[in-house]
Design a protein around this motif. Structure first.
Motif, mmCIF file in Angstrom:
data_model
loop_
_atom_site.group_PDB
_atom_site.id
_atom_site.type_symbol
_atom_site.label_atom_id
_atom_site.label_comp_id
_atom_site.label_asym_id
_atom_site.label_seq_id
_atom_site.Cartn_x
_atom_site.Cartn_y
_atom_site.Cartn_z
ATOM 1 N N ALA A 127 -40.152 -44.522 64.079
ATOM 2 C CA ALA A 127 -40.045 -43.378 63.204
ATOM 3 C C ALA A 127 -41.473 -43.181 62.987
ATOM 4 O O ALA A 127 -42.052 -42.160 62.427
ATOM 5 C CB ALA A 127 -39.622 -43.958 61.800
ATOM 6 N N ASP A 128 -42.583 -44.296 63.031
ATOM 7 C CA ASP A 128 -44.041 -44.274 62.685
ATOM 8 C C ASP A 128 -44.736 -43.341 63.784
ATOM 9 O O ASP A 128 -45.481 -42.607 63.559
ATOM 10 C CB ASP A 128 -44.465 -45.684 62.770
ATOM 11 C CG ASP A 128 -44.268 -46.396 61.715
ATOM 12 O OD1 ASP A 128 -43.537 -45.987 60.778
ATOM 13 O OD2 ASP A 128 -44.388 -47.621 61.946
ATOM 14 N N PHE A 129 -43.934 -43.092 64.745
ATOM 15 C CA PHE A 129 -44.437 -42.100 65.856
ATOM 16 C C PHE A 129 -43.708 -40.762 65.959
ATOM 17 O O PHE A 129 -43.912 -39.885 66.739
ATOM 18 C CB PHE A 129 -44.423 -42.831 67.303
ATOM 19 C CG PHE A 129 -45.355 -43.843 67.295
ATOM 20 C CD1 PHE A 129 -46.860 -43.614 68.146
ATOM 21 C CD2 PHE A 129 -45.144 -45.174 66.887
ATOM 22 C CE1 PHE A 129 -47.639 -44.763 67.773
ATOM 23 C CE2 PHE A 129 -45.980 -46.231 67.149
ATOM 24 C CZ PHE A 129 -47.203 -45.963 67.580
ATOM 25 N N GLY A 130 -42.814 -40.648 64.850
ATOM 26 C CA GLY A 130 -41.896 -39.582 64.964
ATOM 27 C C GLY A 130 -40.732 -39.363 66.214
ATOM 28 O O GLY A 130 -40.385 -38.426 66.567
ATOM 29 N N ILE A 131 -40.391 -40.741 66.608
ATOM 30 C CA ILE A 131 -39.661 -40.877 67.745
ATOM 31 C C ILE A 131 -38.175 -41.400 67.108
ATOM 32 O O ILE A 131 -38.108 -42.376 66.787
ATOM 33 C CB ILE A 131 -40.305 -41.820 68.882
ATOM 34 C CG1 ILE A 131 -41.505 -41.243 69.229
ATOM 35 C CG2 ILE A 131 -39.176 -41.984 70.081
ATOM 36 C CD1 ILE A 131 -42.377 -42.366 70.198
ATOM 37 N N GLU A 132 -37.167 -40.464 67.730
ATOM 38 C CA GLU A 132 -35.822 -41.023 67.562
ATOM 39 C C GLU A 132 -35.499 -41.807 68.476
ATOM 40 O O GLU A 132 -35.958 -41.811 69.562
ATOM 41 C CB GLU A 132 -34.991 -39.482 67.461
ATOM 42 C CG GLU A 132 -33.387 -40.169 67.181
ATOM 43 C CD GLU A 132 -32.562 -40.481 68.025
ATOM 44 O OE1 GLU A 132 -31.727 -41.240 68.095
ATOM 45 O OE2 GLU A 132 -32.906 -39.893 69.386
#
Length: 341
Positions: A30-35
Motif C-alpha cells: 500500500a505504501d507504493f500504491g500496489i494491490e
C-alpha cells in the motif's frame, strides 16, 4: 539515448525501491500504491524454458525529480515476468523533448510544453511480458502540446497552401493520438503510427497529419519514415473528390535533428493525386468533367507554392509516381474523434 541524456530526462534524486515476497507485498504494498492480491501463489504464471520459473513476487518503484515509474511481477533466475505493463509518468522538460519526443517523430521536434499537468503518461510492454526482452513496445497516452513552428512544420503548411490564423503563429496548439513505439535494445526505434492535429484551439479543428517509420540511434539518429496527409487535410487544402481513406505519403529521411523531405517529389505526388482522385458525380454545369475540374483546382497556383517552399521558380514537371506506401492503421481511437460520454 546515452547516459548523459538519460540523466537530463530523469533529473536529480533518482532512487529505486523493491518489495520481494508475498508477505512483504501484503504488508508494505500500500505504501507504493500496489494491490497485493496478485502475489498469491495460485495467481502466478507458468514458467518456460526460455524465461525460467517464476520465483518470488516482486514490485519495483523508481522515483526521481522528473520520473515516477513502477513495475511488478515475479522474479526469475534470468530476469522478471511482469504481471502487467510497466507504467511511468515523466515530467515535460526540454531534455524529454529533444531525446524522447523528437526521436519518435519530427512532428514533435519542437515541443515547448505539455498541457494539462505537464506530464507524459506511458506504459512499457516487453515481448512475452518477460525481462530481459529483445523487443518491447512503449505506448504514450494522447497529449495536448504546444509545438514551436520550426522549418519542418512551416514547409508542410506551405506545401498544402493552408492559410489559417491558427497556423501562422510561432507556436501551435497540438493534439496527438496514442503513440505506440517498438524499441529494440541495440537497433532502431519503430514508430507504428502517430496522428497529430496542429493548430487546434479557439474554435480551430487543426490540420491532421500522421507519421510512421524508424529512427536508428546507432546510425546518428537516421530516419526512414513516412509523412502522411490524410483525406481531411487534403480536402482542406482544396483537393476535391478525395476518398475517405485517401492518403498522400512522402518519404522523410535525414536525421531526427535535421529531417529531410523531397519537396519536389511531394508536389509531384500532390498533383498526380489530384489527377487521379475523382468522384462518380458529373460536373454541376456539365462544361468540364469533374476530373478536369479537380486537376485545374489542384494545379492552380502550384508554381507559386513550389517557389515558396523549395526556393525554385521552375515549373512542376513530371507527375511522378502517385502510388502511396502501405498505410498502417491509426492507433484508435483518435482522441479528437471520440464521442463525449
Amino acid at each position: 539515448m546515452d547516459l548523459a541524456a538519460c540523466r537530463q530526462v530523469i533529473g536529480k534524486d533518482f532512487h529505486a525501491s523493491a518489495i520481494v515476497g508475498a508477505d512483504n507485498l501484503k504488508a508494505d504494498g500500500a505504501d507504493f500504491g500496489i494491490e497485493a492480491a496478485w502475489a498469491q501463489t495460485k495467481h502466478q504464471p507458468k514458467g518456460t524454458a526460455h524465461f525460467g520459473h517464476p520465483l518470488e513476487p516482486t514490485a519495483v518503484a523508481f522515483n526521481s525529480q522528473h520520473v515516477q515509474a513502477q513495475l511488478s511481477g515475479w522474479r526469475t533466475k534470468t530476469g522478471m515476468l511482469l504481471r502487467e505493463p510497466a507504467t511511468a509518468a515523466v515530467d515535460y522538460t526540454p531534455a524529454l523533448a529533444k531525446y524522447g519526443l523528437q526521436r519518435i517523430s519530427p512532428l514533435m521536434s519542437n515541443v515547448v510544453a505539455v498541457q494539462e499537468g505537464g506530464k507524459v503518461e506511458m506504459s512499457w510492454t516487453p515481448e512475452g511480458m518477460a525481462l530481459p526482452a529483445e523487443r518491447s513496445t512503449l505506448q504514450v497516452e494522447p497529449m495536448k502540446l504546444v509545438v514551436g513552428r520550426g522549418d519542418f512544420v512551416s514547409k508542410i503548411v506551405n506545401l498544402l497552401g493552408l492559410k489559417d490564423s491558427s497556423l501562422s503563429k510561432s507556436s501551435l496548439q497540438a493534439w496527438t493520438s496514442t503513440i505506440a513505439v517498438d524499441v529494440y535494445p541495440d537497433g532502431p526505434i519503430q514508430t507504428q503510427r502517430l496522428d497529430i492535429l496542429l493548430g487546434t484551439g479557439h474554435g480551430h479543428t487543426g490540420v491532421h497529419l500522421c507519421m510512421w517509420g524508424s529512427m536508428d540511434p546507432t546510425q546518428d539518429s537516421a530516419l526512414d519514415m513516412t509523412l502522411g496527409f490524410p483525406a481531411d487535410t487534403l480536402t482542406w487544402a482544396g483537393l476535391k473528390g478525395v476518398p475517405q481513406d485517401g492518403m498522400l505519403t512522402v518519404a522523410v529521411r535525414g536525421t531526427a535533428e535535421k529531417p529531410k523531405i523531397d519537396w519536389q517529389g511531394a508536389y509531384n505526388k500532390l498533383t498526380s493525386s489530384a489527377l487521379t482522385w475523382q468522384t462518380e458525380a458529373p460536373a454541376a454545369d456539365g462544361s468540364l468533367s469533374l476530373k478536369q475540374t479537380i486537376a485545374n483546382q489542384a494545379l492552380k497556383g502550384l508554381g507559386t507554392l513550389h517557389k515558396k517552399v523549395t526556393g525554385s521558380s521552375s515549373q512542376v514537371g513530371q507527375m511522378g509516381d502517385a502510388t502511396s506506401a502501405k498505410v498502417p492503421q491509426p492507433v484508435a481511437p483518435l482522441p479528437w474523434q471520440s464521442k463525449p460520454t
